[in-house]
Design a protein around this motif. Structure first.
Motif, PDB file in Angstrom:
ATOM      1  N   THR A   3       0.825  -1.211   0.000  1.00 30.81           N
ATOM      2  CA  THR A   3       0.000   0.000   0.000  1.00 30.81           C
ATOM      3  C   THR A   3       0.856   1.257   0.000  1.00 30.81           C
ATOM      4  O   THR A   3       0.493   2.257  -0.617  1.00 30.81           O
ATOM      5  CB  THR A   3      -0.920   0.013   1.230  1.00 30.81           C
ATOM      6  OG1 THR A   3      -0.137  -0.234   2.410  1.00 30.81           O
ATOM      7  CG2 THR A   3      -2.000  -1.037   1.113  1.00 30.81           C
ATOM      8  N   SER A   4       2.003   1.235   0.688  1.00 30.52           N
ATOM      9  CA  SER A   4       2.869   2.404   0.711  1.00 30.52           C
ATOM     10  C   SER A   4       3.484   2.669  -0.653  1.00 30.52           C
ATOM     11  O   SER A   4       3.786   3.819  -1.001  1.00 30.52           O
ATOM     12  CB  SER A   4       3.992   2.211   1.747  1.00 30.52           C
ATOM     13  OG  SER A   4       4.772   1.073   1.437  1.00 30.52           O
ATOM     14  N   PHE A   5       3.652   1.613  -1.453  1.00 34.78           N
ATOM     15  CA  PHE A   5       4.206   1.763  -2.799  1.00 34.78           C
ATOM     16  C   PHE A   5       3.282   2.602  -3.672  1.00 34.78           C
ATOM     17  O   PHE A   5       3.724   3.372  -4.518  1.00 34.78           O
ATOM     18  CB  PHE A   5       4.425   0.395  -3.432  1.00 34.78           C
ATOM     19  CG  PHE A   5       5.010   0.448  -4.819  1.00 34.78           C
ATOM     20  CD1 PHE A   5       6.365   0.657  -5.003  1.00 34.78           C
ATOM     21  CD2 PHE A   5       4.193   0.293  -5.928  1.00 34.78           C
ATOM     22  CE1 PHE A   5       6.904   0.713  -6.280  1.00 34.78           C
ATOM     23  CE2 PHE A   5       4.726   0.346  -7.212  1.00 34.78           C
ATOM     24  CZ  PHE A   5       6.085   0.551  -7.386  1.00 34.78           C
ATOM     25  N   PHE A   6       1.962   2.437  -3.465  1.00 35.82           N
ATOM     26  CA  PHE A   6       0.977   3.173  -4.256  1.00 35.82           C
ATOM     27  C   PHE A   6       0.475   4.423  -3.535  1.00 35.82           C
ATOM     28  O   PHE A   6      -0.563   4.975  -3.884  1.00 35.82           O
ATOM     29  CB  PHE A   6      -0.212   2.275  -4.605  1.00 35.82           C
ATOM     30  CG  PHE A   6       0.121   1.235  -5.633  1.00 35.82           C
ATOM     31  CD1 PHE A   6       0.017   1.516  -6.976  1.00 35.82           C
ATOM     32  CD2 PHE A   6       0.542  -0.030  -5.241  1.00 35.82           C
ATOM     33  CE1 PHE A   6       0.330   0.554  -7.934  1.00 35.82           C
ATOM     34  CE2 PHE A   6       0.848  -0.995  -6.186  1.00 35.82           C
ATOM     35  CZ  PHE A   6       0.744  -0.699  -7.526  1.00 35.82           C
ATOM     36  N   LYS A   7       1.217   4.853  -2.532  1.00 38.43           N
ATOM     37  CA  LYS A   7       0.781   5.993  -1.739  1.00 38.43           C
ATOM     38  C   LYS A   7       0.752   7.277  -2.549  1.00 38.43           C
ATOM     39  O   LYS A   7      -0.089   8.152  -2.339  1.00 38.43           O
ATOM     40  CB  LYS A   7       1.715   6.169  -0.537  1.00 38.43           C
ATOM     41  CG  LYS A   7       1.231   7.200   0.484  1.00 38.43           C
ATOM     42  CD  LYS A   7      -0.053   6.747   1.126  1.00 38.43           C
ATOM     43  CE  LYS A   7      -0.533   7.735   2.186  1.00 38.43           C
ATOM     44  NZ  LYS A   7      -1.812   7.344   2.769  1.00 38.43           N
ATOM     45  N   LYS A   8       1.657   7.391  -3.502  1.00 41.70           N
ATOM     46  CA  LYS A   8       1.710   8.588  -4.325  1.00 41.70           C
ATOM     47  C   LYS A   8       1.610   8.210  -5.791  1.00 41.70           C
ATOM     48  O   LYS A   8       1.962   7.109  -6.187  1.00 41.70           O
ATOM     49  CB  LYS A   8       3.002   9.359  -4.064  1.00 41.70           C
ATOM     50  CG  LYS A   8       3.120   9.904  -2.636  1.00 41.70           C
ATOM     51  CD  LYS A   8       4.408  10.688  -2.462  1.00 41.70           C
ATOM     52  CE  LYS A   8       4.525  11.228  -1.042  1.00 41.70           C
ATOM     53  NZ  LYS A   8       5.785  11.990  -0.830  1.00 41.70           N
ATOM     54  N   SER A   9       1.135   9.146  -6.591  1.00 43.68           N
ATOM     55  CA  SER A   9       0.980   8.907  -8.024  1.00 43.68           C
ATOM     56  C   SER A   9       2.324   9.076  -8.714  1.00 43.68           C
ATOM     57  O   SER A   9       2.732  10.186  -9.047  1.00 43.68           O
ATOM     58  CB  SER A   9      -0.054   9.876  -8.613  1.00 43.68           C
ATOM     59  OG  SER A   9      -1.315   9.657  -8.051  1.00 43.68           O
ATOM     60  N   LYS A  10       3.028   7.984  -8.924  1.00 46.04           N
ATOM     61  CA  LYS A  10       4.310   8.005  -9.593  1.00 46.04           C
ATOM     62  C   LYS A  10       4.180   7.366 -10.969  1.00 46.04           C
ATOM     63  O   LYS A  10       3.267   6.591 -11.227  1.00 46.04           O
ATOM     64  CB  LYS A  10       5.348   7.256  -8.759  1.00 46.04           C
ATOM     65  CG  LYS A  10       5.569   7.838  -7.361  1.00 46.04           C
ATOM     66  CD  LYS A  10       6.560   6.991  -6.581  1.00 46.04           C
ATOM     67  CE  LYS A  10       6.749   7.537  -5.169  1.00 46.04           C
ATOM     68  NZ  LYS A  10       7.676   6.708  -4.366  1.00 46.04           N
ATOM     69  N   GLN A  70      -6.759   9.597  -1.017  1.00 42.20           N
ATOM     70  CA  GLN A  70      -5.666  10.430  -0.520  1.00 42.20           C
ATOM     71  C   GLN A  70      -4.588  10.624  -1.584  1.00 42.20           C
ATOM     72  O   GLN A  70      -3.407  10.371  -1.376  1.00 42.20           O
ATOM     73  CB  GLN A  70      -5.076   9.815   0.745  1.00 42.20           C
ATOM     74  CG  GLN A  70      -6.070   9.751   1.898  1.00 42.20           C
ATOM     75  CD  GLN A  70      -5.539   9.007   3.108  1.00 42.20           C
ATOM     76  OE1 GLN A  70      -4.389   8.571   3.130  1.00 42.20           O
ATOM     77  NE2 GLN A  70      -6.377   8.862   4.120  1.00 42.20           N
ATOM     78  N   ASN A  71      -5.048  11.073  -2.752  1.00 39.83           N
ATOM     79  CA  ASN A  71      -4.148  11.426  -3.850  1.00 39.83           C
ATOM     80  C   ASN A  71      -3.127  10.340  -4.191  1.00 39.83           C
ATOM     81  O   ASN A  71      -1.952  10.604  -4.405  1.00 39.83           O
ATOM     82  CB  ASN A  71      -3.408  12.735  -3.527  1.00 39.83           C
ATOM     83  CG  ASN A  71      -4.353  13.909  -3.427  1.00 39.83           C
ATOM     84  OD1 ASN A  71      -5.312  13.990  -4.176  1.00 39.83           O
ATOM     85  ND2 ASN A  71      -4.105  14.815  -2.492  1.00 39.83           N
ATOM     86  N   THR A 278     -10.611   1.365  -2.056  1.00 40.00           N
ATOM     87  CA  THR A 278      -9.460   2.238  -1.762  1.00 40.00           C
ATOM     88  C   THR A 278      -9.696   3.020  -0.482  1.00 40.00           C
ATOM     89  O   THR A 278      -8.796   3.140   0.368  1.00 40.00           O
ATOM     90  CB  THR A 278      -9.210   3.208  -2.925  1.00 40.00           C
ATOM     91  OG1 THR A 278      -8.848   2.470  -4.100  1.00 40.00           O
ATOM     92  CG2 THR A 278      -8.088   4.179  -2.592  1.00 40.00           C
ATOM     93  N   ASN A 279     -10.899   3.564  -0.331  1.00 43.81           N
ATOM     94  CA  ASN A 279     -11.220   4.311   0.886  1.00 43.81           C
ATOM     95  C   ASN A 279     -11.157   3.426   2.123  1.00 43.81           C
ATOM     96  O   ASN A 279     -10.733   3.875   3.191  1.00 43.81           O
ATOM     97  CB  ASN A 279     -12.609   4.935   0.755  1.00 43.81           C
ATOM     98  CG  ASN A 279     -12.582   6.270   0.061  1.00 43.81           C
ATOM     99  OD1 ASN A 279     -12.522   7.323   0.689  1.00 43.81           O
ATOM    100  ND2 ASN A 279     -12.607   6.240  -1.268  1.00 43.81           N
ATOM    101  N   TYR A 280     -11.580   2.173   1.980  1.00 45.14           N
ATOM    102  CA  TYR A 280     -11.500   1.262   3.124  1.00 45.14           C
ATOM    103  C   TYR A 280     -10.048   0.967   3.492  1.00 45.14           C
ATOM    104  O   TYR A 280      -9.680   0.974   4.672  1.00 45.14           O
ATOM    105  CB  TYR A 280     -12.237  -0.036   2.811  1.00 45.14           C
ATOM    106  CG  TYR A 280     -12.045  -1.088   3.877  1.00 45.14           C
ATOM    107  CD1 TYR A 280     -12.449  -0.866   5.189  1.00 45.14           C
ATOM    108  CD2 TYR A 280     -11.415  -2.296   3.588  1.00 45.14           C
ATOM    109  CE1 TYR A 280     -12.256  -1.812   6.185  1.00 45.14           C
ATOM    110  CE2 TYR A 280     -11.219  -3.254   4.572  1.00 45.14           C
ATOM    111  CZ  TYR A 280     -11.640  -3.003   5.866  1.00 45.14           C
ATOM    112  OH  TYR A 280     -11.430  -3.941   6.845  1.00 45.14           O
ATOM    113  N   LEU A 281      -9.212   0.739   2.478  1.00 46.11           N
ATOM    114  CA  LEU A 281      -7.805   0.466   2.732  1.00 46.11           C
ATOM    115  C   LEU A 281      -7.128   1.630   3.437  1.00 46.11           C
ATOM    116  O   LEU A 281      -6.204   1.439   4.237  1.00 46.11           O
ATOM    117  CB  LEU A 281      -7.082   0.163   1.410  1.00 46.11           C
ATOM    118  CG  LEU A 281      -7.359  -1.210   0.787  1.00 46.11           C
ATOM    119  CD1 LEU A 281      -6.826  -1.269  -0.632  1.00 46.11           C
ATOM    120  CD2 LEU A 281      -6.747  -2.320   1.630  1.00 46.11           C
ATOM    121  N   GLU A 282      -7.598   2.826   3.160  1.00 43.93           N
ATOM    122  CA  GLU A 282      -6.995   4.018   3.753  1.00 43.93           C
ATOM    123  C   GLU A 282      -7.338   4.186   5.237  1.00 43.93           C
ATOM    124  O   GLU A 282      -6.635   4.895   5.952  1.00 43.93           O
ATOM    125  CB  GLU A 282      -7.412   5.267   2.982  1.00 43.93           C
ATOM    126  CG  GLU A 282      -6.804   5.347   1.583  1.00 43.93           C
ATOM    127  CD  GLU A 282      -7.352   6.491   0.762  1.00 43.93           C
ATOM    128  OE1 GLU A 282      -6.781   6.771  -0.299  1.00 43.93           O
ATOM    129  OE2 GLU A 282      -8.365   7.102   1.189  1.00 43.93           O
TER     130      GLU A 282
END
Length: 307
Positions: A3-10, A70-71, A278-282
């Motif tokens: 999940t941290s890998f997809f934390k930001k839009s890269k 969360q973007n 996605t919202n649940y995972l957050e």
């Protein structure tokens, strides 16, 4: 870690999403055709790739523009996994096109929260849903989202209630005119029957049962927490989150009633459900459970491919 890998839009995230989607398209198109390779088949494959990639970019825009997560790029990642879980969803080009227009309509409905150009946005949303119904009739049920948006966003202006129906009327008039020119008949654009079927025998296979169980069990679990979390969102965005959960309900209804069930009808569920999950995972606090939850969503599509 996942999940941290997809934390930001890269850029790497988009590459992974596009590769997974491409794999789903190739499997759906090439392994389910009886004819050999041809330029016609290549053209269909390229057309499918373009519309799927455009849908992914549009979904990413909707999510980030309206703060629906969360973007990060987790929503489009889940969308690509769902495509791989139901590779049948990439076979029928008319449904892919229809879903793309539904996403266009959803984009306009989400932007109603700004309270600017309300009539234009309502007209556009209704127009795109009507266009979507030309490619797949039962997508017309998403027109209910326009009515819902009128309740959630509108200021009670009577003209706002008339505008969406003008959007549908515009599509009907243009379609009829085109039909007269091309087919020399008024309703030549009507190419499918509008029956309802509750026959689910086509899903009676191991791959379907695993895929459907995963999608509905994880979706239902996430939806429960998603609904409870809506009231914690900023007031300006609550209507947008409500619209998403209603989109899930409508997509589920389409799956239930469509007469020709072949797996492609699940496509309408992928985008709104990806946002919900996605919202649940957050909001999951236990890191191990979050990684396990997402890990299952990643592994199962590849397992289904081997069945």
């Amino acid at each position: 870690m996942i999940t941290s890998f997809f934390k930001k839009s890269k850029s790497i995230n988009f590459i992974i999403v596009f590769l997974i989607s491409l794999l789903a398209i190739v499997i759906g198109k090439l392994l389910r055709v009886e004819e050999g390779f041809s330029f016609g088949l290549l053209g269909k494959l390229l057309g499918t790739v373009l519309i799927v990639f455009a849908s992914i970019l549009l979904l990413n825009f909707i999510v980030n523009k309206n703060n629906l997560s969360q973007n990060d790029s987790l929503s489009i990642f889940l969308f690509s996994l769902f495509l791989l879980l139901f590779t049948q969803s990439t076979i029928y080009f008319n449904i892919l096109i229809s879903n793309f227009f539904v996403l266009l309509a959803l984009r306009r409905l989400m932007s109603l929260r700004t309270r600017k150009n309300i009539k234009e946005k309502l007209f556009d949303a209704a127009f795109w849903i009507a266009v979507a119904s030309l490619f797949y009739f039962w997508s017309i049920l998403f027109f209910a989202l326009v009515i819902l948006s009128l309740v959630l966003f509108s200021d009670g202006n009577l003209r706002h209630w008339i505008v969406p129906f003008l959007g549908v009327l515009a599509v009907f008039v243009l379609s009829t005119a085109t039909s007269i020119i091309i087919y020399n008949t008024y309703f030549g654009f009507i190419t499918e029957t509008y029956n309802i079927s509750l026959d689910f025998s086509v899903y009676n296979s191991v791959s379907y049962l695993i895929a459907i169980t995963l999608l509905f069990s994880f979706g239902a679990w996430s939806s429960f927490f998603y609904l409870n979390n809506i009231k914690k969102k900023k007031k300006a965005f609550r209507a947008s989150f409500t619209t998403i959960i209603f989109a899930v309900i409508i997509a589920f209804l389409i799956i239930l009633i469509v007469p020709n069930k072949n797996g492609s009808e699940f496509l309408f569920l992928f985008a709104p459900l990806a946002i919900v999950i996605t919202n649940y995972l957050e909001i999951i606090k236990e890191k191990w459970f979050k990684e396990l939850f997402l890990g299952i969503l990643i592994v199962v599509p590849f397992v289904v491919l081997m069945l």
